[in-house]
Design a protein around this motif. Structure first.
Motif, PDB file in Angstrom:
ATOM      1  N   CYS A 287     -51.082  51.949  59.476  1.00 56.76           N
ATOM      2  CA  CYS A 287     -50.996  52.871  58.340  1.00 56.76           C
ATOM      3  C   CYS A 287     -50.717  52.091  57.050  1.00 56.76           C
ATOM      4  O   CYS A 287     -50.020  51.078  57.050  1.00 56.76           O
TER       5      CYS A 287
ATOM      6  N   GLY B  91     -52.454  59.465  60.440  1.00 52.78           N
ATOM      7  CA  GLY B  91     -51.270  58.802  59.916  1.00 52.78           C
ATOM      8  C   GLY B  91     -51.232  58.830  58.401  1.00 52.78           C
ATOM      9  O   GLY B  91     -52.181  59.229  57.724  1.00 52.78           O
TER      10      GLY B  91
ATOM     11  N   LYS C 257     -43.820  55.017  56.989  1.00 49.99           N
ATOM     12  CA  LYS C 257     -45.141  55.288  57.560  1.00 49.99           C
ATOM     13  C   LYS C 257     -44.972  55.953  58.917  1.00 49.99           C
ATOM     14  O   LYS C 257     -43.992  55.722  59.617  1.00 49.99           O
ATOM     15  N   ASP C 258     -45.970  56.760  59.278  1.00 49.32           N
ATOM     16  CA  ASP C 258     -45.936  57.410  60.588  1.00 49.32           C
ATOM     17  C   ASP C 258     -47.361  57.757  60.999  1.00 49.32           C
ATOM     18  O   ASP C 258     -48.265  57.828  60.164  1.00 49.32           O
ATOM     19  N   THR C 259     -47.544  57.990  62.302  1.00 49.81           N
ATOM     20  CA  THR C 259     -48.872  58.325  62.824  1.00 49.81           C
ATOM     21  C   THR C 259     -49.152  59.815  62.823  1.00 49.81           C
ATOM     22  O   THR C 259     -50.267  60.238  63.120  1.00 49.81           O
ATOM     23  N   ASP C 260     -48.152  60.634  62.517  1.00 45.31           N
ATOM     24  CA  ASP C 260     -48.388  62.073  62.404  1.00 45.31           C
ATOM     25  C   ASP C 260     -49.314  62.362  61.224  1.00 45.31           C
ATOM     26  O   ASP C 260     -49.361  61.603  60.250  1.00 45.31           O
TER      27      ASP C 260
ATOM     28  N   ASN D 109     -45.520  66.459  59.113  1.00 45.52           N
ATOM     29  CA  ASN D 109     -44.412  65.543  59.363  1.00 45.52           C
ATOM     30  C   ASN D 109     -43.178  66.027  58.606  1.00 45.52           C
ATOM     31  O   ASN D 109     -43.084  65.852  57.384  1.00 45.52           O
TER      32      ASN D 109
ATOM     33  N   ARG E   4     -48.494  53.001  63.894  1.00 47.66           N
ATOM     34  CA  ARG E   4     -47.773  52.860  62.639  1.00 47.66           C
ATOM     35  C   ARG E   4     -48.194  51.609  61.869  1.00 47.66           C
ATOM     36  O   ARG E   4     -48.348  51.639  60.652  1.00 47.66           O
TER      37      ARG E   4
ATOM     38  N   ASN F 225     -40.208  64.865  58.523  1.00 45.49           N
ATOM     39  CA  ASN F 225     -39.416  63.782  57.931  1.00 45.49           C
ATOM     40  C   ASN F 225     -39.943  63.393  56.551  1.00 45.49           C
ATOM     41  O   ASN F 225     -39.163  63.034  55.662  1.00 45.49           O
TER      42      ASN F 225
END
Length: 273
Positions: A95, A39, A55-58, A63, A92, A65
């Motif tokens: 993160c 993340g 925030k993101d878990t990728d 990512n 998420r 985005n």
């Protein structure tokens, strides 16, 4: 990574440097984990006093985005973080950066054997703050302990007391080195940084030299002419290799870094009280 200075494109800050934070997410040179793919998050200030957070878990390198919005955001103050989990779930809410009102916080390191200390630590968090805790990480717990001890009025004292509490509980539980941390926190106006570990062998942290001085050293570098005079970076790893650009934050220290300001002082844990 923290950026402070004139309004600048997030795309330039995250993707353009030779050893950018995106590159570090795949190829960390100084971190305990060489790959940080659990993340990411960015926090930035624009209109008003409350920062925005994405925030993101990728993994940060994968990512689309992040790349899309980075091209459209210009900010004078950016927090950016890539995560390698130390045991808590990849979600998420875990993160960084974490946000409370106008404050941002991010942390590199760990509270050793956090699961054993978590209940005692959470009981110390102010009851009015506790409902805001969204995730399950030691990093967020440390943030809310610092808020409980007065982060918004006295950041160095609040962090020193939070560290003192963790070390006190660690001793009671037979944990020899409970704290490992580099921290950055801001209210959108001032930036505080911290480097400390119980074993006095803390993960790396650097701040950049004044840009005006760097232009005198490297008049041929176009990138330095593009940066405003107020520019400062704080990083876990240097974004490019350039002699004189990076200054290591001393072991067991806190500091205030910003335009025209550079103050580094010793950090000693305080009894939590």
């Amino acid at each position: 990574m923290v950026y402070v200075g004139d309004f600048l494109s997030v795309d330039d800050l995250l993707f353009r440097p030779v050893h950018s934070l995106i590159d570090q997410s795949l190829h960390s040179r100084l971190g305990v984990e060489t790959t940080n793919g659990d993340g990411f998050g960015i926090g930035w200030y624009g209109e008003g006093t409350i920062p925005a957070v994405f925030k993101d878990t990728d993994p940060a390198w994968n990512n689309p985005n992040l790349r899309e919005i980075a091209r459209q955001i210009r900010t004078p103050l950016l927090f950016a973080h890539i995560r390698a989990s130390t045991g808590t779930p990849v979600q998420r809410s875990n993160c960084h950066p974490f946000r409370h009102g106008r404050w941002l916080w991010m942390h590199n390191g760990a509270i050793a054997r956090f699961a054993e200390l978590k209940r005692d630590l959470m009981l110390v968090v102010d009851a009015s703050l506790y409902p805001e805790i969204e995730g399950s990480t030691d990093s967020e717990a440390l943030f809310y302990l610092a808020l409980t001890y007065g982060l918004t009025e006295d950041p160095p004292g609040a962090v020193a007391r939070a560290v003192g509490l963790v070390e006190d509980l660690g001793r009671r539980h037979g944990i020899p080195h409970p704290v490992q941390m580099t921290v950055a926190t801001t209210d959108g106006e001032s930036l505080w940084i911290f480097r400390y570990s119980s074993e006095r062998h803390t993960r790396s942290l650097y701040y950049s030299t004044d840009v005006v001085q760097l232009r005198e050293l490297y008049p041929e570098l176009e990138v330095l002419r593009e940066l405003g005079d107020a520019t400062r970076f704080v990083v876990s790893e240097p974004l490019r290799d350039l002699q004189g650009l990076w200054n290591e934050v001393p072991e067991s220290s806190w500091g205030v870094i910003g335009p025209g300001r550079q103050e580094i002082r010793p950090l000693s844990p305080l009894p939590p009280g």
